[in-house]
Design a protein around this motif. Structure first.
Motif, PDB file in Angstrom:
ATOM      1  N   LYS A  98       2.245  -0.114  -1.193  1.00  0.00           N
ATOM      2  CA  LYS A  98       1.938   0.475   0.117  1.00  0.00           C
ATOM      3  C   LYS A  98       1.716   1.975  -0.004  1.00  0.00           C
ATOM      4  CE  LYS A  98       4.323  -2.690   3.299  1.00  0.00           C
ATOM      5  NZ  LYS A  98       5.446  -2.798   4.267  1.00  0.00           N
ATOM      6  N   TYR A  99       2.624   2.630  -0.702  1.00  0.00           N
ATOM      7  CA  TYR A  99       2.508   4.076  -0.877  1.00  0.00           C
ATOM      8  C   TYR A  99       1.181   4.421  -1.567  1.00  0.00           C
ATOM      9  CZ  TYR A  99       3.294   8.696  -2.840  1.00  0.00           C
ATOM     10  OH  TYR A  99       3.146  10.005  -3.192  1.00  0.00           O
ATOM     11  N   THR A 103      -1.702   6.455   0.489  1.00  0.00           N
ATOM     12  CA  THR A 103      -1.865   7.816  -0.024  1.00  0.00           C
ATOM     13  C   THR A 103      -3.286   8.042  -0.521  1.00  0.00           C
ATOM     14  OG1 THR A 103       0.470   7.917  -0.661  1.00  0.00           O
ATOM     15  CG2 THR A 103      -1.012   9.498  -1.687  1.00  0.00           C
ATOM     16  N   VAL A 104      -3.798   7.095  -1.302  1.00  0.00           N
ATOM     17  CA  VAL A 104      -5.162   7.236  -1.826  1.00  0.00           C
ATOM     18  C   VAL A 104      -6.183   7.183  -0.694  1.00  0.00           C
ATOM     19  CG1 VAL A 104      -6.912   6.167  -3.310  1.00  0.00           C
ATOM     20  CG2 VAL A 104      -4.533   6.290  -4.072  1.00  0.00           C
ATOM     21  N   PHE A 105      -6.008   6.254   0.222  1.00  0.00           N
ATOM     22  CA  PHE A 105      -6.962   6.085   1.321  1.00  0.00           C
ATOM     23  C   PHE A 105      -7.061   7.355   2.161  1.00  0.00           C
ATOM     24  CE2 PHE A 105      -7.879   4.912   5.743  1.00  0.00           C
ATOM     25  CZ  PHE A 105      -9.087   4.252   5.586  1.00  0.00           C
ATOM     26  N   LEU A 185       2.940  11.056   4.180  1.00  0.00           N
ATOM     27  CA  LEU A 185       2.423  12.246   4.852  1.00  0.00           C
ATOM     28  C   LEU A 185       2.540  13.484   3.960  1.00  0.00           C
ATOM     29  CD1 LEU A 185       1.453  13.842   7.370  1.00  0.00           C
ATOM     30  CD2 LEU A 185       3.849  13.915   8.103  1.00  0.00           C
ATOM     31  N   VAL A 186       3.684  13.659   3.323  1.00  0.00           N
ATOM     32  CA  VAL A 186       3.904  14.809   2.443  1.00  0.00           C
ATOM     33  C   VAL A 186       2.944  14.760   1.249  1.00  0.00           C
ATOM     34  CG1 VAL A 186       5.571  15.981   0.961  1.00  0.00           C
ATOM     35  CG2 VAL A 186       6.306  15.023   3.151  1.00  0.00           C
ATOM     36  N   SER A 187       2.792  13.595   0.650  1.00  0.00           N
ATOM     37  CA  SER A 187       1.922  13.457  -0.527  1.00  0.00           C
ATOM     38  C   SER A 187       0.460  13.720  -0.174  1.00  0.00           C
ATOM     39  CB  SER A 187       2.083  12.060  -1.128  1.00  0.00           C
ATOM     40  OG  SER A 187       3.416  11.833  -1.528  1.00  0.00           O
ATOM     41  N   VAL A 188       0.025  13.217   0.977  1.00  0.00           N
ATOM     42  CA  VAL A 188      -1.354  13.455   1.417  1.00  0.00           C
ATOM     43  C   VAL A 188      -1.571  14.935   1.678  1.00  0.00           C
ATOM     44  CG1 VAL A 188      -3.028  13.023   3.258  1.00  0.00           C
ATOM     45  CG2 VAL A 188      -1.680  11.129   2.321  1.00  0.00           C
ATOM     46  N   TRP A 189      -0.616  15.573   2.350  1.00  0.00           N
ATOM     47  CA  TRP A 189      -0.733  17.002   2.663  1.00  0.00           C
ATOM     48  C   TRP A 189      -0.848  17.839   1.391  1.00  0.00           C
ATOM     49  CZ3 TRP A 189       2.631  21.211   1.801  1.00  0.00           C
ATOM     50  CH2 TRP A 189       2.318  22.364   2.527  1.00  0.00           C
ATOM     51  N   LYS A 190      -0.128  17.452   0.351  1.00  0.00           N
ATOM     52  CA  LYS A 190      -0.178  18.227  -0.892  1.00  0.00           C
ATOM     53  C   LYS A 190      -1.459  17.960  -1.675  1.00  0.00           C
ATOM     54  CE  LYS A 190       2.052  18.983  -5.344  1.00  0.00           C
ATOM     55  NZ  LYS A 190       1.710  20.424  -5.366  1.00  0.00           N
ATOM     56  N   GLY A 191      -1.895  16.711  -1.747  1.00  0.00           N
ATOM     57  CA  GLY A 191      -2.996  16.352  -2.646  1.00  0.00           C
ATOM     58  C   GLY A 191      -4.383  16.505  -2.083  1.00  0.00           C
ATOM     59  N   VAL A 192      -4.521  16.616  -0.776  1.00  0.00           N
ATOM     60  CA  VAL A 192      -5.856  16.619  -0.181  1.00  0.00           C
ATOM     61  C   VAL A 192      -6.664  17.853  -0.594  1.00  0.00           C
ATOM     62  CG1 VAL A 192      -5.271  17.801   1.984  1.00  0.00           C
ATOM     63  CG2 VAL A 192      -7.085  16.084   1.949  1.00  0.00           C
ATOM     64  N   ILE A 245      -4.895   6.919  -7.689  1.00  0.00           N
ATOM     65  CA  ILE A 245      -4.172   5.648  -7.860  1.00  0.00           C
ATOM     66  C   ILE A 245      -3.107   5.790  -8.940  1.00  0.00           C
ATOM     67  CG2 ILE A 245      -4.400   3.286  -8.722  1.00  0.00           C
ATOM     68  CD1 ILE A 245      -7.109   3.152  -7.286  1.00  0.00           C
ATOM     69  N   ILE A 246      -3.491   6.345 -10.078  1.00  0.00           N
ATOM     70  CA  ILE A 246      -2.550   6.471 -11.193  1.00  0.00           C
ATOM     71  C   ILE A 246      -1.399   7.405 -10.837  1.00  0.00           C
ATOM     72  CG2 ILE A 246      -2.322   7.297 -13.570  1.00  0.00           C
ATOM     73  CD1 ILE A 246      -5.215   6.356 -14.033  1.00  0.00           C
ATOM     74  N   SER A 247      -1.709   8.552 -10.219  1.00  0.00           N
ATOM     75  CA  SER A 247      -0.645   9.496  -9.856  1.00  0.00           C
ATOM     76  C   SER A 247       0.265   8.941  -8.759  1.00  0.00           C
ATOM     77  CB  SER A 247      -1.251  10.827  -9.412  1.00  0.00           C
ATOM     78  OG  SER A 247      -2.015  10.663  -8.227  1.00  0.00           O
ATOM     79  N   SER A 248      -0.274   8.142  -7.850  1.00  0.00           N
ATOM     80  CA  SER A 248       0.545   7.564  -6.779  1.00  0.00           C
ATOM     81  C   SER A 248       1.516   6.526  -7.327  1.00  0.00           C
ATOM     82  CB  SER A 248      -0.357   6.930  -5.717  1.00  0.00           C
ATOM     83  OG  SER A 248      -1.152   7.907  -5.075  1.00  0.00           O
ATOM     84  N   PHE A 249       1.092   5.775  -8.321  1.00  0.00           N
ATOM     85  CA  PHE A 249       2.000   4.816  -8.937  1.00  0.00           C
ATOM     86  C   PHE A 249       3.189   5.515  -9.595  1.00  0.00           C
ATOM     87  CE2 PHE A 249      -1.167   1.324  -8.809  1.00  0.00           C
ATOM     88  CZ  PHE A 249      -0.309   0.283  -8.486  1.00  0.00           C
ATOM     89  N   LYS A 250       3.002   6.760 -10.016  1.00  0.00           N
ATOM     90  CA  LYS A 250       4.039   7.483 -10.751  1.00  0.00           C
ATOM     91  C   LYS A 250       4.838   8.446  -9.866  1.00  0.00           C
ATOM     92  CE  LYS A 250       1.141   9.094 -13.790  1.00  0.00           C
ATOM     93  NZ  LYS A 250       0.640   9.842 -14.968  1.00  0.00           N
TER      94      LYS A 250
END
Length: 316
Positions: A98-99, A103-105, A185-192, A245-250
């Motif tokens: 799910k994450y 996150t990727v989307f 939300l935090v991950s999207v805010w940082k990576g976008v 995808i790879i970074s989100s899995f980790k």
């Protein structure tokens, strides 16, 4: 006679020179075959020592029961059986999937919209690009602590703004139904921001002739975006989605600092769960089996991704 001798000596010298040249060419040919391997050998050694050996050792340990102190006890596929019959582990896998998906989307989707808006060469756009990219260069630990304060149930800024708007406060990190969304939300805010910069670079590389031709044909902005921009930047989108995808899995730091996998295991992910069993409970074999599963999931998702979308990428 002397002329004949001189001629013979000249032929002999030429013959010797030819022989020497052949030997030199032979040695050079042998060296030229070995040279590429010598050039890449440092990288291969580093790869073998720091990547291939740890992976192989992890696979090896997954077949044992070990606590770092006692002797290793071989149990075969026992760790994998325990994994796939554990409700906790299955929930962790679902949380991770799910994450990764959301996150990727949202990271790539929002970045695509922002890049389309910011591609015009204006001063305000340059300032906005810097603002958007700033979270990416801030250490993730600092970002996690900032968002923990923003999402605090009692004193957080987000709940204060909701109260001003006369909306009920939200338990961002305490509610099992919301906590994972808060991490996303935090991950999207940082990576976008990183995604925006990559997509902007790709958009600026699109030939202007295509846009001029579309303008002459009076094509709408939607058609220009989906028929010209999207196909031309598809290699960059393909790359970004795969890396995300790879970074989100980790994912690890955000979960470790903000929620510790809670509440009720709702934000626990594969890497954090692996860390817990390996370095808190000292179940090294079980944690290694989890690492093998994680590696397999990343490999399967990568292969499926390439199989489904690699042919749809437009290369100029």
């Amino acid at each position: 006679m002397e002329h004949t001798r001189n001629t013979q000596s000249q032929y002999l010298n030429r013959y010797k020179l030819r022989g020497q040249l052949k030997e030199r060419n032979k040695k050079y040919g042998e060296l030229s075959k070995i040279k590429p391997y010598l050039m890449v050998s440092p990288a291969i050694i580093i790869l073998a020592v720091f990547v291939l050996y740890p992976i192989g050792y992890m696979v090896y340990l997954s077949g044992f029961e070990w606590n770092l102190i006692g002797e290793k006890v071989f149990i075969g596929l026992g760790n994998f059986k325990a994994l796939f019959t554990s409700e906790e582990f299955l929930q962790v896998v679902v949380n991770t999937m799910k994450y990764t998906f959301y996150t990727v989307f949202f990271s790539v989707g929002i970045a695509l919209m922002l890049a389309e808006y910011l591609k015009e060469s204006r001063k305000i756009n340059s300032i906005l690009q810097g603002i958007i990219f700033t979270p990416y260069v801030i250490p993730l630990i600092s970002i996690a602590f900032i968002w923990m304060w923003l999402m605090d149930s009692d004193y957080g800024l987000l709940n204060y703004l909701l109260e001003v708007l006369e909306i009920n406060s939200v338990k961002w990190l305490e509610d099992p139904k919301i906590a994972l969304n808060s991490i996303i939300l935090v991950s999207v805010w940082k990576g976008v921001g990183y995604n925006v910069i990559i997509l902007l670079s790709a958009m600026h590389a699109v030939p202007k002739d295509l846009y001029e031709a579309a303008n002459l044909d009076r094509a709408s902005k939607q058609k220009v975006f989906f028929k010209i921009t999207m196909p031309m930047i598809s290699p960059s989108i393909f790359f970004l989605v795969l890396m995300n995808i790879i970074s989100s899995f980790k994912v690890f730091e955000t979960v470790s600092i903000m929620t510790q996998g809670g509440p009720m295991n709702s934000t626990n992910t594969l890497v954090f769960n692996l860390y817990e069993y390996g370095f808190k409970y000292y179940k090294i074999g079980y944690a290694s089996a989890m690492g093998v599963v994680l590696m397999g999931l990343i490999g399967i998702c990568t292969i499926l991704y390439f199989w489904a979308l690699s042919k749809k990428v437009h290369y100029q």
